[in-house]
Enzyme design. Structure first.
Site, PDB file in Angstrom:
ATOM      1  N   GLY A 104      41.624  14.461  38.009  1.00  0.00           N
ATOM      2  CA  GLY A 104      40.163  14.372  38.102  1.00  0.00           C
ATOM      3  C   GLY A 104      39.418  15.481  37.397  1.00  0.00           C
ATOM      4  N   ASN A 155      43.600  10.157  36.014  1.00  0.00           N
ATOM      5  CA  ASN A 155      42.195  10.094  35.650  1.00  0.00           C
ATOM      6  C   ASN A 155      41.917   8.687  35.119  1.00  0.00           C
ATOM      7  OD1 ASN A 155      39.645  10.399  34.434  1.00  0.00           O
ATOM      8  ND2 ASN A 155      40.071  12.539  33.896  1.00  0.00           N
ATOM      9  N   PRO A 156      40.875   8.008  35.647  1.00  0.00           N
ATOM     10  CA  PRO A 156      40.622   6.645  35.146  1.00  0.00           C
ATOM     11  C   PRO A 156      40.165   6.639  33.684  1.00  0.00           C
ATOM     12  CG  PRO A 156      38.992   7.255  36.811  1.00  0.00           C
ATOM     13  CD  PRO A 156      39.972   8.352  36.753  1.00  0.00           C
ATOM     14  N   CYS A 162      28.152  31.826  53.530  1.00  0.00           N
ATOM     15  CA  CYS A 162      26.767  31.598  53.106  1.00  0.00           C
ATOM     16  C   CYS A 162      25.885  31.295  54.323  1.00  0.00           C
ATOM     17  CB  CYS A 162      26.702  30.433  52.127  1.00  0.00           C
ATOM     18  SG  CYS A 162      25.035  30.163  51.482  1.00  0.00           S
ATOM     19  N   CYS A 188      26.478  39.391  47.812  1.00  0.00           N
ATOM     20  CA  CYS A 188      25.305  40.263  47.693  1.00  0.00           C
ATOM     21  C   CYS A 188      25.181  40.772  46.255  1.00  0.00           C
ATOM     22  CB  CYS A 188      25.446  41.459  48.650  1.00  0.00           C
ATOM     23  SG  CYS A 188      24.099  42.639  48.443  1.00  0.00           S
ATOM     24  N   ALA A 224      41.952   8.836  41.694  1.00  0.00           N
ATOM     25  CA  ALA A 224      42.872   9.704  42.447  1.00  0.00           C
ATOM     26  C   ALA A 224      43.111   9.174  43.853  1.00  0.00           C
ATOM     27  CB  ALA A 224      42.293  11.114  42.501  1.00  0.00           C
ATOM     28  N   SER A 264      37.795  16.693  33.421  1.00  0.00           N
ATOM     29  CA  SER A 264      37.517  16.320  32.020  1.00  0.00           C
ATOM     30  C   SER A 264      38.222  17.276  31.069  1.00  0.00           C
ATOM     31  CB  SER A 264      36.002  16.356  31.775  1.00  0.00           C
ATOM     32  OG  SER A 264      35.520  17.674  32.080  1.00  0.00           O
ATOM     33  N   HIS A 298      36.815  28.670  40.621  1.00  0.00           N
ATOM     34  CA  HIS A 298      35.371  28.804  40.396  1.00  0.00           C
ATOM     35  C   HIS A 298      34.599  29.156  41.654  1.00  0.00           C
ATOM     36  CE1 HIS A 298      35.884  25.975  36.673  1.00  0.00           C
ATOM     37  NE2 HIS A 298      36.248  27.216  36.414  1.00  0.00           N
TER      38      HIS A 298
END
Ligand code: BV8
Length: 236
Positions: A176, A202-203, A125, A116, A219, A178, A108
């Site tokens: 970690g 994952n909790p 950046c 640009c 984690a 969803s 991502h």
């Protein structure tokens, strides 16, 4: 498990939670306080680039102060020990690289890069100057965060590399996340169908499919223990 075992770790915002970076969903999630439509879509940026940049400047400030936590450090150590270890992340915070991982696929994008809107070139950046949160390219056009918003395609190279890696791995850690955002959320199933063991850290429960082992733990606590386990069982 031996030193040539092909291991993948797919991470989401939960791996950075113990570094003080809010996740997106769940009790303290960012999407509880902000609307996705206002901040993480191309339409939002066209409508109000300064609002979107204000949000990314706020996150840059938060992430800039964050340190890799024991989960990040354990994953960096895994890369050192296992030559066939690769990390695929949905996160844009760069904390895996800060912890020492080099073999990282960013699905991502990265919050420290800007693009640009006219030329498409990607640069580091520029820091915020004065009140205007929006940075500009030398060509005079606005820069946008070099991240993937909802409704935008993921970088082709990164996604192709991710599919290649999950199709070829023997163990896939899902840490970690969803497992709600596609196409990233579909990757563990590809690994499963290719015969890999899928281990989720994952909790909370998640809709991730094909999970062989659920480790219901944070984690930052689970990953150092897993690292210790797998590096001890590795015959020289
Ligand atoms: C695409 C931007 C196609 C960067 C993000 C219907 C309508 C519109 C679109 C869709 C639709 N159905 C499906 C879609 C596609 C959409 C999608 O999947 N939507 C979902 C929500 C239904 N996907 C897209 O739009 C993607 N693009 O499909 O394009 C296309 C193809 C060709 C041409 C044009 C278009 C783009 C998706 C990327 C969106 N960008 N972020 C940024 O600002 O960060 S998504 C955002 O969610 C982040 O990137 C994040 O990584 C991602 C996933 O979230 P998680 O990382 O999992 O974080 P979350 O908070 O959800 O969960 C945290 C987890 O950690 C929890 O489970 C929690 O229990 C756990 N946790 C908490 N603490 C800990 C912990 N775990 C371990 N230890 C802890 N301590």
């Amino acid at each position: 498990m031996n030193k040539d075992t092909r291991i993948i770790a797919l991470t989401g915002a939960g791996v950075s939670a113990e570094s003080g970076i809010p996740t997106f969903r769940g009790k303290e999630g960012l999407w509880n306080r902000y609307r996705v439509q206002d901040l993480a879509t191309p339409e939002a940026f066209t409508r109000a680039p300064d609002t979107v940049w204000e949000w990314y400047r706020y996150r840059q400030e938060l992430i800039g102060k964050a340190k890799p936590n024991p989960a990040h450090l354990a994953l960096a150590k895994m890369e050192e020990i296992f030559p066939e270890f690769y990390l695929i992340t949905q996160n844009i915070d760069g904390l895996h690289q800060k912890a020492g991982n080099k073999r990282v696929v960013e699905l991502h994008g990265n919050i420290w890069e800007a693009r640009c809107i006219a030329e498409g070139k990607i640069i580091e950046c520029p820091p915020r100057t004065g009140n205007d949160p929006v940075p500009y390219c030398t060509c005079g056009s606005m820069l946008r965060p070099n991240v993937v918003w909802f409704g935008e395609a993921l970088p082709v190279e990164a996604l192709e590399r991710a599919y290649q890696l999950v199709q070829d791995c023997e163990i896939c850690f899902v840490i970690g996340t969803s497992s709600l955002v596609y196409p990233a959320a579909g990757l563990p199933m590809v690994a499963f169908e290719a015969g890999a063991d899928i281990i989720e850290v994952n909790p909370a429960p998640s809709p991730a499919l094909g999970i062989s082992i659920h480790i219901r733990e944070k984690a930052g606590i689970a990953m150092p223990v897993i690292l210790d386990e797998i590096s001890r069982t590795k015959p020289v």
